[in-house]
Scaffold this motif. Structure first.
Motif, PDB file in Angstrom:
ATOM      1  N   ARG A  76       0.839  -1.196   0.000  1.00  0.00           N
ATOM      2  CA  ARG A  76       0.000   0.000   0.000  1.00  0.00           C
ATOM      3  C   ARG A  76       0.882   1.257   0.000  1.00  0.00           C
ATOM      4  NH1 ARG A  76      -3.389  -1.009   4.721  1.00  0.00           N
ATOM      5  NH2 ARG A  76      -4.335  -2.682   3.524  1.00  0.00           N
ATOM      6  N   GLN A  77       1.913   1.230   0.845  1.00  0.00           N
ATOM      7  CA  GLN A  77       2.814   2.376   0.935  1.00  0.00           C
ATOM      8  C   GLN A  77       3.549   2.593  -0.397  1.00  0.00           C
ATOM      9  OE1 GLN A  77       4.846   2.082   4.712  1.00  0.00           O
ATOM     10  NE2 GLN A  77       6.297   3.633   4.034  1.00  0.00           N
ATOM     11  N   GLN A  78       3.959   1.461  -1.001  1.00  0.00           N
ATOM     12  CA  GLN A  78       4.620   1.495  -2.299  1.00  0.00           C
ATOM     13  C   GLN A  78       3.705   2.098  -3.364  1.00  0.00           C
ATOM     14  OE1 GLN A  78       7.708   0.395  -2.600  1.00  0.00           O
ATOM     15  NE2 GLN A  78       7.779   0.981  -4.755  1.00  0.00           N
ATOM     16  N   ARG A  80       1.123   4.116  -2.895  1.00  0.00           N
ATOM     17  CA  ARG A  80       0.781   5.513  -2.670  1.00  0.00           C
ATOM     18  C   ARG A  80       1.874   6.461  -3.145  1.00  0.00           C
ATOM     19  NH1 ARG A  80      -1.345   4.292   3.238  1.00  0.00           N
ATOM     20  NH2 ARG A  80      -3.488   3.711   2.776  1.00  0.00           N
ATOM     21  N   ARG A  81       3.118   6.018  -3.084  1.00  0.00           N
ATOM     22  CA  ARG A  81       4.158   6.943  -3.515  1.00  0.00           C
ATOM     23  C   ARG A  81       4.146   7.115  -5.035  1.00  0.00           C
ATOM     24  NH1 ARG A  81       9.975   4.221  -2.388  1.00  0.00           N
ATOM     25  NH2 ARG A  81       9.041   3.863  -0.370  1.00  0.00           N
ATOM     26  N   VAL A 109      10.657   9.471   2.203  1.00  0.00           N
ATOM     27  CA  VAL A 109      10.136   8.372   1.382  1.00  0.00           C
ATOM     28  C   VAL A 109      11.110   7.988   0.276  1.00  0.00           C
ATOM     29  CG1 VAL A 109       8.245   7.604  -0.079  1.00  0.00           C
ATOM     30  CG2 VAL A 109       7.776   9.074   1.875  1.00  0.00           C
TER      31      VAL A 109
ATOM     32  N   ARG B 216      -0.031   9.800   4.372  1.00  0.00           N
ATOM     33  CA  ARG B 216      -0.253   8.481   3.775  1.00  0.00           C
ATOM     34  C   ARG B 216      -0.266   8.582   2.262  1.00  0.00           C
ATOM     35  NH1 ARG B 216      -5.441   6.676   6.352  1.00  0.00           N
ATOM     36  NH2 ARG B 216      -5.065   8.161   8.016  1.00  0.00           N
ATOM     37  N   GLY B 219       2.926   8.410   0.674  1.00  0.00           N
ATOM     38  CA  GLY B 219       3.690   7.178   0.847  1.00  0.00           C
ATOM     39  C   GLY B 219       4.548   7.159   2.096  1.00  0.00           C
ATOM     40  N   SER B 221       5.540   6.502   6.015  1.00  0.00           N
ATOM     41  CA  SER B 221       5.181   5.432   6.943  1.00  0.00           C
ATOM     42  C   SER B 221       4.410   6.020   8.125  1.00  0.00           C
ATOM     43  CB  SER B 221       6.443   4.736   7.438  1.00  0.00           C
ATOM     44  OG  SER B 221       7.174   5.616   8.263  1.00  0.00           O
ATOM     45  N   GLU B 222       3.705   5.141   8.844  1.00  0.00           N
ATOM     46  CA  GLU B 222       2.946   5.588  10.014  1.00  0.00           C
ATOM     47  C   GLU B 222       3.868   6.266  11.022  1.00  0.00           C
ATOM     48  OE1 GLU B 222      -0.427   5.583  10.878  1.00  0.00           O
ATOM     49  OE2 GLU B 222      -0.516   5.193   8.734  1.00  0.00           O
ATOM     50  N   SER B 225       4.872   9.647   9.888  1.00  0.00           N
ATOM     51  CA  SER B 225       3.702  10.511   9.947  1.00  0.00           C
ATOM     52  C   SER B 225       3.514  11.064  11.355  1.00  0.00           C
ATOM     53  CB  SER B 225       2.476   9.717   9.509  1.00  0.00           C
ATOM     54  OG  SER B 225       1.304  10.421   9.772  1.00  0.00           O
TER      55      SER B 225
END
Lengths: 244, 311
Positions: A76-78, A80-81, A109, B216, B219, B221-222, B225
């Motif tokens: 998900r993180q991948q 979103r970037r 990031v 978020r 991208g 991370s929590e 953030s």
């Protein structure tokens, strides 16, 4: 047919008992500009928020570059970037200057150095025509300026797609144009864009495809000339009659 | 890049200088009220003096601030100053510990995990719904007395090298009283920490959800953030409430005198008993507390103003 950049199939989502997205099918090719419109509560914001997984869907599949999006935090993180997002309320970080807003995510990031991140940030602030405000704080800027900074901040991450969630709805009429100009310029540069908006002039000028949604259903999708001149469904005709 | 805006209306009516500002927000009526209040206070004071003719005698109190050592003839701090030092130590470490508890518990209070929310909510509810004095007694006699002796802090301390002992004595007070001091400190911090928890929770909730959403969507991370976006904004929001709670903590430190922690209030009672000078001792004690709290609140207000300017 070339592989679609984004492929949505049978997407369903509920908020509690409320069925907000009903069986959505949509595919977006690289470089395509899709405008999503519809009355409020029709699920258009939820749809693009599902794309970068700010909202999680319950049924159906979303593929990005052919890869299925799964319920996995790292993926998900991948994802979103690679997808930039611009919000109605700008959501700039209030405690950071304009420049720092653009620098922080690049450093955290993308792992860029401070100097590299600054350089790219200044280039993009240049591009959204606001470099002279780099050291100000968001609260010192007008809404239109803040939104342009938000666009620059997203572009700093070099996304493959830009998602816009009603980017001009919170703006004074005088400032809408400066934001739309930046978006038009971005579209002309070949960026893939999905844009939820009520700006029908922008849709006509820029979009390759217009999607109309109502009550969680994707009612109609057509090229802009066709969409505005001879809409197929009665619901679309009614909506267009109201807003045009 | 400036756009050229045609027909600027600014040229239609030439700008004029602003009218002069009013000097002081103070008028004749205000002066009248001030005089009236002063007169009432003076009349009250006069009446009170007539009612209980009290003979002030400060000289019997002074020796309890500083005494001369009978053996060496040197000056040495006496009970009241010793108490003041203990109070300052309690305040300093209490603030740090209460803040640490509050940050952790406040974070847990908003955590998506139910268990963590339950733990912190029970902590806050328990502490906030018991009167402070009762809390001190319950905590010290029923809870802390079970585990403090097993820590045997004073014994561990005596095993340390002398130089370390000296440093620790400055930080935490005389070695003989270290068990006692930590008892009071933990009690005060646990009590105050519950209020800090609620302040921190409110601060975290006051950060608009759009801020975390933006991180978020980029991208991040929590962890990043929270560290770079949410916490800095939350803490900035709660600085005024936090300084209020710290001042409250200093005043609450007098509560642990109830369980024989020898801080300022405890010592004041001691001196009062041996000198019989009730008014002198407590007027002095009140003045000292006032000075500590006033200095702290003014310096925190200064910090707040500097932060406000930085924005």
């Amino acid at each position: 047919m070339s592989q679609a950049l984004i492929q949505i199939e049978g997407l369903n989502k509920w908020f509690g008992q409320h069925h907000v997205l009903r069986d959505i099918h949509l595919s977006v090719q690289a470089g395509q500009k899709v405008v999503i419109c519809g009355p409020s509560g029709s699920g258009k914001s939820t749809l693009i928020r599902c794309l970068n997984q700010l909202e999680l869907h319950q049924e159906g599949s979303i593929r990005f570059e052919g890869r299925l999006i799964e319920d996995d935090a790292a993926q998900r993180q991948q994802l979103r970037r690679q997808m930039g997002m611009v919000f109605q309320q700008f959501n700039l970080f209030g405690h950071l200057s304009v420049l720092q807003n653009c620098v922080l995510p690049q450093m955290r990031v993308l792992g860029l150095s401070q100097a590299q991140a600054r350089e790219r940030a200044m280039q993009l602030l240049e591009r959204v025509r606001i470099p002279e405000q780099a050291d100000k704080f968001p609260a010192q800027l007008s809404g239109g300026q803040q939104q342009r900074v938000a666009i620059a901040r997203s572009l700093c991450m070099q996304p493959k797609v830009m998602l816009f969630d009603e980017p001009t709805s919170a703006l004074d009429p005088e400032m809408i144009k400066e934001v739309l100009d930046v978006m038009t310029e971005l579209a002309e540069s070949g960026m893939t864009m999905l844009c939820v908006t009520h700006e029908m002039g922008f849709a006509r000028r820029v979009a390759d495809s217009v999607v109309f949604m109502d009550q969680g259903c994707l009612v109609e999708q057509a090229a802009p000339e066709e969409f505005f001149s001879k809409p197929r469904s009665a619901r679309t005709r009614y909506f267009l009659a109201k807003i045009l | 890049m400036r756009e050229n805006i045609p027909d600027q209306p600014g040229s239609l009516i030439a700008p004029r200088p602003a009218p002069p500002e009013r000097k002081l927000p103070w008028g004749r009526l205000d002066a009248f009220w001030l005089l009236l209040i002063a007169a009432l206070l003076a009349a009250g004071a006069l009446r009170a003096q007539g009612a209980f003719s009290y003979e002030w005698n400060w000289s019997s109190v002074w020796p309890y601030i500083i005494k001369t050592d009978p053996k060496t003839g040197q000056w040495a701090p006496n009970l009241l100053v010793q108490g003041l030092l203990t109070t300052l130590r309690l305040a300093l470490w209490g603030m740090a510990l209460a803040l640490a508890i509050g940050l952790l518990m406040g974070w847990m209070r908003n955590h998506p995990r139910l268990l963590l929310r339950l733990i912190s909510a029970s902590y806050v509810m328990t502490v906030r719904n018991i009167p402070p004095v009762v809390f001190v007694f319950v905590f010290v006699y029923f809870i802390a007395s079970q585990f403090m002796p097993s820590l045997a802090l004073d014994q561990r301390l005596s095993e340390l090298p002398a130089s370390a002992q000296e440093v620790l004595a400055v930080l935490f007070g005389p070695a003989a009283l270290i068990n006692n001091f930590f008892l009071g400190l933990v009690c005060l911090s646990v009590f105050s920490g519950a209020y800090v928890t609620e302040i921190v929770r409110a601060g975290l909730q006051a950060v608009p959800p759009g801020q975390a959403e933006a991180t978020r969507s980029l991208g991040m991370s929590e962890g990043d953030s929270l560290r770079f976006v949410v916490w800095p904004q939350a803490l900035r929001q709660v600085l005024p409430a936090l300084s209020g709670q710290f001042i409250q903590l200093i005043k609450d430190s007098s509560l642990v005198s109830l369980v024989s922690i020898q801080e300022l209030t405890f010592m004041a009672q001691d001196v009062q008993v041996s000198t019989q000078r009730v008014f002198e001792v407590f007027v002095l004690t009140a003045a000292v507390y006032f000075c500590i709290c006033f200095v702290l609140s003014q310096s925190l207000a200064y910090l707040e103003r500097r932060h406000a300017r930085a924005r």
